[in-house]
Design an enzyme around this catalytic site. Sequence first.
Site, mmCIF file in Angstrom:
data_model
loop_
_atom_site.group_PDB
_atom_site.id
_atom_site.type_symbol
_atom_site.label_atom_id
_atom_site.label_comp_id
_atom_site.label_asym_id
_atom_site.label_seq_id
_atom_site.Cartn_x
_atom_site.Cartn_y
_atom_site.Cartn_z
ATOM 1 N N ARG A 239 0.719 -1.327 -0.081
ATOM 2 C CA ARG A 239 -0.080 0.143 -0.065
ATOM 3 C C ARG A 239 0.711 1.347 -0.144
ATOM 4 O O ARG A 239 1.749 1.254 0.757
ATOM 5 C CB ARG A 239 -0.841 0.076 1.185
ATOM 6 C CG ARG A 239 -2.202 -0.806 1.166
ATOM 7 C CD ARG A 239 -3.339 -0.517 0.105
ATOM 8 N NE ARG A 239 -4.314 -1.245 0.208
ATOM 9 C CZ ARG A 239 -4.361 -2.182 -0.636
ATOM 10 N NH1 ARG A 239 -3.628 -2.658 -1.555
ATOM 11 N NH2 ARG A 239 -5.587 -2.935 -0.523
ATOM 12 N N GLU A 268 -3.935 7.301 -5.210
ATOM 13 C CA GLU A 268 -4.397 6.390 -6.171
ATOM 14 C C GLU A 268 -5.966 6.534 -6.643
ATOM 15 O O GLU A 268 -6.570 6.924 -5.789
ATOM 16 C CB GLU A 268 -4.243 4.914 -6.007
ATOM 17 C CG GLU A 268 -2.827 4.458 -5.801
ATOM 18 C CD GLU A 268 -2.535 3.201 -5.372
ATOM 19 O OE1 GLU A 268 -3.784 2.331 -5.551
ATOM 20 O OE2 GLU A 268 -1.645 2.826 -4.992
ATOM 21 N N HIS A 286 -0.909 0.103 -9.739
ATOM 22 C CA HIS A 286 -1.581 -0.924 -9.014
ATOM 23 C C HIS A 286 -2.205 -2.202 -9.568
ATOM 24 O O HIS A 286 -3.363 -2.552 -9.631
ATOM 25 C CB HIS A 286 -2.657 -0.281 -7.960
ATOM 26 C CG HIS A 286 -3.268 -0.821 -6.828
ATOM 27 N ND1 HIS A 286 -3.404 -0.281 -5.484
ATOM 28 C CD2 HIS A 286 -3.336 -2.435 -6.446
ATOM 29 C CE1 HIS A 286 -3.584 -1.106 -4.611
ATOM 30 N NE2 HIS A 286 -3.698 -2.243 -5.294
HETATM 31 C C1 8YV Z 1 -6.554 -5.551 -5.978
HETATM 32 C C2 8YV Z 1 -5.085 -5.307 -3.542
HETATM 33 O O1 8YV Z 1 -6.201 -5.205 -7.341
HETATM 34 O O2 8YV Z 1 -6.412 -7.084 -3.032
HETATM 35 C C3 8YV Z 1 -5.541 -6.110 -2.617
HETATM 36 O O3 8YV Z 1 -5.690 -5.822 -1.384
HETATM 37 O O4 8YV Z 1 -4.404 -4.264 -3.408
HETATM 38 C C4 8YV Z 1 -5.396 -5.343 -5.153
HETATM 39 O O5 8YV Z 1 -4.446 -6.696 -5.398
HETATM 40 C C5 8YV Z 1 -7.748 -4.741 -5.588
HETATM 41 O O6 8YV Z 1 -7.713 -4.354 -4.131
HETATM 42 C C6 8YV Z 1 -8.772 -5.421 -6.108
HETATM 43 O O7 8YV Z 1 -9.964 -4.766 -5.384
#
Ligand code: 8YV
Length: 319
Positions: A239, A268, A286
């Site tokens: 993150r 983001e 991301h």
């Molecule tokens: C996803 C992510 O693309 O799963 C997570 O926490 O950060 C990512 O891999 C995203 O959150 C999809 O909702």
Amino acid sequence: MKRPTVWIPRRLSDATLERAQADYDCIINWEDGLSSADDLIAMSAKVDAVIPCHSEHFSAEVAAQLDSRLKIIANHSVGVDHCDLPALKARGIAVTNTPDVLSDATAEIAMLLMLGAARRAVEGDALVRSGNWKVWSPSFMVGKQVTGARIGIIGMGRVGRAFAEKARGFGMDIHYYNRSRLDPDLEQGATYHDSIDSVLAVSDFLSLHCPATPETTGLMNADRFALLPDGAVMVNTARGALVDEAALIDALDSGKLAGAGLDCFVTEPGGNPRLSAYQNVFMLPHIGSATVSTRDAMGFRALNNLDAFFAGQTPGDLL
Ligand code: 8YV
């Protein structure tokens, strides 16, 4: 019995949407745009469940205003820093996530970023692509080798361990910090450090794999960058909040960092325009879990959680 109504605010994989529509009455945001806090609140009166991504922010303020019709937030993500869990729990709303299924895809992106930053991929690609590659020399575009180097991993959960396995395949010497030491079968010979500062001191390469929490926000600050060996490379696929981006830029300017590989940013979508000037920073938008098989697996895992919930069972990934 009437089928539950499920809101899907983002464009999930085709297989996920197909299965969701076969089993539920679905409201799908085919345009795939972002939803505001007001949208989340308004939709909660129309649906029994939602399958959000990390882009939908269920803050304490939103949680307090959600309609009592909404019973479950079945996240399509492993990270849940976009959900205020205590506030949602206080409203009696179940929250689930999708662990395990995205570990390898995310670890692959961490590997790509590490190698790209170490071997000057942005610079090299730009040179060839621009048509300005006029000379070659053995002293040209010399990078940093990962084989035999020390990799420090902060957060040895599922993604951290998947990354360690890949790094082991590259002959790296693995060091890690985790809140608790892993059992030897999970540790696989990696060296445990009982503090972040200790692991930083040996991190020729560093990869962040911990969740964003109030405790980990700004974890990589100026003091922490100073602890790294000179010329280290940092990778962040977890993150953006984990990194103080101003301190990161200072570390790049001073040469403390030889490079960085980033899949996530404080802001983001968008990223940090100041980082665009640095060819030794390899950046992606991301996409850690963005593969066909992983997107399907994430969607199916979220649906499994919904199915269990509406069958009166405890969802496997209830938080
Ligand atoms: C996803 C992510 O693309 O799963 C997570 O926490 O950060 C990512 O891999 C995203 O959150 C999809 O909702």
